[in-house]
Design an enzyme around this catalytic site. Structure first.
Site, short mmCIF file in Angstrom:
data_model
loop_
_atom_site.label_atom_id
_atom_site.label_comp_id
_atom_site.label_asym_id
_atom_site.label_seq_id
_atom_site.Cartn_x
_atom_site.Cartn_y
_atom_site.Cartn_z
N HIS A 525 0.82 -1.23 0.00
CA HIS A 525 0.00 0.00 0.00
C HIS A 525 0.85 1.27 0.00
O HIS A 525 0.32 2.37 -0.16
CB HIS A 525 -0.94 0.00 1.21
CG HIS A 525 -2.27 0.65 0.92
ND1 HIS A 525 -2.43 1.65 0.00
CD2 HIS A 525 -3.50 0.41 1.44
CE1 HIS A 525 -3.69 2.02 -0.05
NE2 HIS A 525 -4.37 1.28 0.82
N ASP A 529 -2.27 2.14 -4.59
CA ASP A 529 -3.54 2.44 -3.93
C ASP A 529 -4.56 1.37 -4.28
O ASP A 529 -4.44 0.66 -5.30
CB ASP A 529 -4.07 3.80 -4.39
CG ASP A 529 -3.23 4.95 -3.85
OD1 ASP A 529 -2.61 4.77 -2.77
OD2 ASP A 529 -3.18 6.00 -4.50
#
Length: 552
Positions: A525, A529
């Site tokens: 992450h 995204d």
């Protein structure tokens, strides 16, 4: 005349022994009755003295090996050889050849060097190879030959494990393995001498045969009042074949109430090893083995009924055993912990209708294999779809370097391969430039060489995206750990038929049986995204469900 040293018989009911330690090395001078090696049997551990004075010219059985009584385990040279050894350098003494292979005119200064085919006195030294620029040591995990065996040039000699790969190392020359200098499980630096090969293949045939001759003429164990104990201590027989095992293995079997006839042996000539017993105990626990009578013959041993009023035997807990990690297992453990610490993992799961590809594969698999020489599996379809999606969403193919994102020029697909001894990830380099057939061939080739320990270090390096197929084991879906320094990994789950609601162009719903498969993307992450991960997966799903590529 050379003197043969044999495995002694240490008692009437003992028919084999394990060499636990050599107290001398090949080339050493020994005196008569001087302790030469240590053995372990079912009854005793003992030091065995030398039967004659001279030079230990050959060790035929390495430490840890179990052989029958009267098997030749070493050769001691006579006075002429002893005189030569006295004048030789220590390095020359350490690599003394087998009796009959020595050349008196060979200078004692021919000490082993670090080159793979350097000449030792009477032989060629074998060294730990360098398997890559950043690899400086290796662990010998298994010797595929034993001292005295004949070997052909390029025949697999031993297996090694490094930080990158497990590999089989071929013999640099033909001859016979006169000396093993580094035992299994030991880690040494590159170019360290691990063995010596002497003579020629024809020279080797006689001593190799002598070293491997089974003790077929040994007397059978006498029947006594302690018949059950004697039967446990003596080598067992099943279907007319001798169950090969060491004293330690039989002791473990007795202690855990195991029938060795139920345990598959993975050692030389089917020998049951300590690891085989530990694997059985891990899977089944102690006391769980049942006797197996010879084929077509009913078991004659009566089963003892429980005494009246006694409760049934409670299920025993798994054995308390401590098994050291292999080098590969230790590296996997380290890498998994590092990845979880480095990357904040997020996962997203998509279900894909694979019906079109299932029909295509079923229709074309025979022709494809016949014309191209490679089986048509689902993996190249999945790899090709992943490549198409990675082209459109290069962030999923990127990696984080410090405070910068490295967008890779090429798509290097890591393909995780499950091995019996661990997991390895060979890499299909520049996958974006390969056709469907090119991907299929590359994947099949890398998987085969991974399982046969033929990979080179650069073939498991520089991946940018990884595929891992747990579906072959039938899982619904799994959440994989990222293969660093990748930013994403795609897990492939089981392919199953399911009822699915289908909607036509007019909005009418029907239920149909479709071939469905879950795919789980694990991503970092920090770089990817959730929206980009889902866009990538939607593109991947579209490529598979609407497949329109030529497969060759």
């Amino acid at each position: 005349m050379p003197t043969h040293v044999v495995m002694p018989q240490m008692g009437e009911s003992i028919f084999e022994g394990t060499i636990t330690k050599w107290l001398k090395k090949a080339g050493d001078l020994v005196a008569k009755d001087e302790p030469l090696f240590e053995i372990s049997t079912d009854k005793v551990d003992a030091e065995i003295p030398s039967p004659a004075a001279g030079v230990l010219s050959e060790i035929k059985v390495p430490e840890g090996a179990t052989v029958g009584i009267n098997t030749v385990v070493a050769v001691i040279g006579g006075a002429a050889v002893a005189e030569q050894a006295v004048t030789a350098s220590p390095a020359a003494q350490a690599a003394a050849p087998a009796s009959g292979a020595a050349k008196p005119e060979a200078p004692a200064s021919e000490a082993p060097t670090s080159k793979p085919q350097a000449q030792a006195p009477g032989g060629t030294v074998v060294v730990m190879p360098q398997m890559g620029e950043s690899i400086f040591e290796g662990t010998i995990t298994k010797w595929l030959k034993k001292a005295g065996d004949a070997v052909a040039k390029d025949e697999p000699l031993f297996e090694i494990s490094t930080d990158k790969v497990d590999a089989e190392i071929p013999s640099p020359v033909a001859g016979f393995l006169t000396e093993i200098r580094v035992p299994e499980g030991v880690t040494v630096e590159i170019n360290a001498v691990v063995a010596v090969i002497g003579g020629s293949a024809s020279d080797a045939s006689a001593p190799a045969a002598e070293a491997s001759t089974p003790s077929a003429s040994l007397p059978s164990a006498p029947l006594a009042p302690q018949a059950q104990l004697a039967a446990q201590q003596a080598p067992q027989v099943l279907d007319g074949r001798r169950l090969r095992s060491s004293p330690l293995v039989r002791r473990m079997a007795r202690d855990n109430n195991l029938d060795l006839g139920r345990i598959a042996g993975t050692g030389s000539e089917g020998r049951i090893t300590k690891d085989d017993v530990l694997r059985w105990l891990s899977a089944h626990g102690p006391g769980s083995a049942e006797a197996v009578p010879p084929s077509g013959v009913a078991a004659k041993t009566p089963q003892l009924a429980a005494a009246p009023g006694l409760p049934p035997q409670a299920e025993l807990a798994p054995p308390q055993v401590l098994v050291p990690m292999t080098k590969m297992r230790a590296i996997i453990a380290q890498r998994m912990v590092e990845s979880m610490q480095i990357s904040p993992h997020v996962h997203t799961v998509y279900k894909v209708d694979m019906s079109r590809i299932v029909r295509l594969r079923q229709r074309e698999k025979n022709r494809f294999e016949r014309e191209n020489g490679v089986k048509l599996t689902y993996m190249p379809f999945i790899a090709a779809a992943a490549v198409e999606a990675l082209k459109k969403f290069p962030i999923v193919n990127a990696s984080l370097e410090g405070n910068a994102i490295h967008y890779h020029r090429n798509i290097n697909l890591g393909i995780a391969v499950a091995l019996e001894w661990g997991l390895i990830v060979p890499v299909v380099k520049q996958a974006e430039e390969r056709s469907f057939l090119g991907l299929a061939r590359a994947i099949a080739d890398l998987a085969l060489r991974a399982r046969t320990k033929k990979l080179m270090p650069d073939e498991v390096a520089d991946s940018t995206f990884t595929l891992t197929n747990s579906g072959v084991f039938g899982d619904a879906f799994s959440t994989p750990i990222i293969n660093q320094p990748n930013s994403a990994i795609l897990s492939i789950s089981g392919l199953n038929k399911e009822p699915v609601v289908l909607t036509d162009e007019e909005g009418n719903d029907t239920i149909a049986i479709r071939s469905m498969q879950h795919f789980c993307l694990g991503f970092d992450h920090r770089t990817i995204d959730g929206a980009d991960a889902c866009r990538f997966m939607a593109e991947f799903k579209k490529a598979l469900e609407g497949w329109n590529q030529e497969i060759g």
